[in-house]
Design a protein around this motif. Structure first.
Motif, short mmCIF file in Angstrom:
data_model
loop_
_atom_site.label_atom_id
_atom_site.label_comp_id
_atom_site.label_asym_id
_atom_site.label_seq_id
_atom_site.Cartn_x
_atom_site.Cartn_y
_atom_site.Cartn_z
N SER A 145 -8.47 -7.18 2.89
CA SER A 145 -7.52 -6.31 2.21
C SER A 145 -6.10 -6.77 2.51
N SER A 146 -5.16 -6.24 1.71
CA SER A 146 -3.78 -6.67 1.89
C SER A 146 -3.26 -6.31 3.27
N SER A 147 -3.80 -5.25 3.86
CA SER A 147 -3.33 -4.85 5.19
C SER A 147 -3.98 -5.69 6.28
N GLY A 148 -4.87 -6.61 5.89
CA GLY A 148 -5.45 -7.53 6.87
C GLY A 148 -6.76 -7.03 7.44
N THR A 149 -7.14 -5.78 7.12
CA THR A 149 -8.42 -5.30 7.63
C THR A 149 -9.55 -5.76 6.71
N LYS A 150 -10.78 -5.69 7.24
CA LYS A 150 -11.92 -6.18 6.46
C LYS A 150 -12.22 -5.24 5.29
N ASN A 151 -12.60 -5.85 4.17
CA ASN A 151 -13.00 -5.05 3.00
C ASN A 151 -14.41 -4.52 3.24
N LEU A 152 -14.53 -3.21 3.42
CA LEU A 152 -15.84 -2.61 3.70
C LEU A 152 -16.57 -2.27 2.41
N ASN A 153 -15.92 -2.51 1.27
CA ASN A 153 -16.50 -2.09 -0.01
C ASN A 153 -16.75 -3.23 -0.99
N GLU A 154 -17.12 -4.37 -0.39
CA GLU A 154 -17.42 -5.54 -1.23
C GLU A 154 -18.52 -5.26 -2.24
N HIS A 155 -19.50 -4.42 -1.85
CA HIS A 155 -20.59 -4.11 -2.78
C HIS A 155 -20.08 -3.50 -4.07
N LEU A 156 -18.85 -2.94 -4.03
CA LEU A 156 -18.24 -2.38 -5.25
C LEU A 156 -17.17 -3.31 -5.83
N THR A 157 -16.35 -3.91 -4.96
CA THR A 157 -15.23 -4.70 -5.49
C THR A 157 -15.69 -6.00 -6.16
N VAL A 158 -16.78 -6.59 -5.67
CA VAL A 158 -17.24 -7.86 -6.28
C VAL A 158 -17.66 -7.66 -7.74
N PRO A 159 -18.56 -6.69 -8.04
CA PRO A 159 -18.89 -6.50 -9.46
C PRO A 159 -17.70 -6.03 -10.30
#
Ligand code: DCP
Ligand code: MG
Ligand code: MN
Length: 337
Positions: free
Chosen positions: A5-19
């Protein structure tokens, strides 16, 4: 694609953001800027959300997510996938296969679409599951070599080989390498060689013996097609310079009578686009232009040709053709449009 994410933390919602990114990109490619932007905002919000979203209710607290995107998220959460994205993936695969097959020499887009629709995806599958014609077998065999562009220096070596063999058989031939090479391109898709004889007759017994000679020396490796159209003979095939690591290259050779030399040279130099516009212009002058001749006094009624008119005699140069059409001469390098 998985991004932090832009704040540098891990994206925990890849299952949604990828599609959702796939859908955003589709809207972008279709020029639907606002739809794409709506997806962009939703993706950004999901990426920055500090916990993994597992139920539709969790999304409720997120701003920037509208009804139709929300319904896609719900669908993904419930089914692990979303129909619209699945369709996209299928399209993607089919399109990739069509592009792959279209690049085989001798395969039309219609054939490529037919094979891709029959769930064929790879070159390996084609060679085992489809009956290919002779030209397609050669096209497949040299798939990567034929996609590779030929540097001018190699075109010149190929020209030298053909010239040498031809002049051995018949003195005084006029031999010109046409196509993209003559138009000055830095690399060429194939080598296009035009041959004629200024005496008007000594081209006649050249074609067969020339091919035979080039085959015997193992310069020609495969024939794609050999044809004869009235007085012009055409060879489409494959050659290879006798060097270690040299590639298989597409070679076209045309042998024509000298009275057709100008029109053949103009045609074979191209570009194909330039040829189309020259022909269209000839129509406006009540003429027809082909790789054989320029005819005048052509009579057409409602686009149907009623009389072929008569050919300009002795068009042995390109300049003469431009002149007959009342056009200023254009150098080959200026014939891409
Ligand atoms: N040609 C044409 N119409 C076609 C095919 C060819 O008018 N459908 C003419 C114009 C071309 C010439 O024949 O310039 C040679 O055909 P190539 O396919 O070899 O095309 P180019 O030499 O221009 O390009 P490339 O570098 O891809 O070989
Ligand atoms: Mg060419
Ligand atoms: Mn060619």
């Amino acid at each position: 694609c998985a991004q932090a994410s832009s704040s540098g933390t891990k994206n925990l919602n890849e299952h949604l953001t990828v599609p959702l990114e796939k859908l955003m990109n589709t809207h972008k490619s279709q020029g639907q800027e606002f739809r794409a932007m709506a997806y962009g905002k939703a993706i950004s919000a999901l990426r920055n959300f500090p916990k993994k979203i597992q139920r539709a209710e969790d999304v409720g607290s997120l701003r920037n997510i509208g009804g139709s995107i929300l319904s896609k998220i719900t669908e993904i959460l419930e089914n692990g996938t979303c129909q619209k994205v699945d369709n996209l993936c299928v399209d993607d695969e089919v399109n990739k296969a069509i592009a792959l097959f279209c690049n085989i020499h001798g395969v039309s887009s219609k054939t490529a679409i037919k094979w891709a629709s029959a769930k064929l995806r790879t070159l390996e599958e084609l060679s085992t599951k489809v009956t290919l014609n002779r030209a397609q077998v050669i096209g497949l065999k040299h798939y990567h070599d034929f996609l590779d562009r030929i540097p001018r220096s190699e075109v010149e070596e190929i020209e030298k080989t053909v010239k040498g063999a031809a002049l051995d058989l018949q003195k005084g031939l006029e031999i010109v390498t046409c196509g993209s090479y003559r138009r000055g391109k830095p690399t060429c898709g194939d080598v296009d060689i035009l041959i004629s004889h200024p005496d008007g007759k000594s081209h006649r017994n050249l074609f067969g013996p020339l091919l035979e000679k080039l085959r015997t020396s193992e310069f020609l490796t495969d024939d794609l097609s050999i044809s004869e159209e009235s007085s012009q003979k055409k060879y489409l095939g494959v050659c290879r310079l006798p060097k270690e690591d040299s590639k298989f290259r597409r070679l076209d050779i045309i042998v024509v009578p000298y009275c057709e030399f100008g029109c053949a040279l103009l045609y074979f130099t191209g570009s194909a686009y330039f040829n189309r516009s020259m022909r269209a212009y000839a129509h406006k002058l009540s003429m027809t232009l082909s790789h054989h001749s320029l005819n005048r006094n052509v009579v057409r009624m409602k686009k149907v040709k009623i009389s072929d008119g008569e050919p300009f005699p002795n068009l042995t140069t390109e300049k003469a053709i431009f002149e007959c059409m009342g056009l200023p001469y254009r150098e080959p390098a200026d014939r891409d449009h």
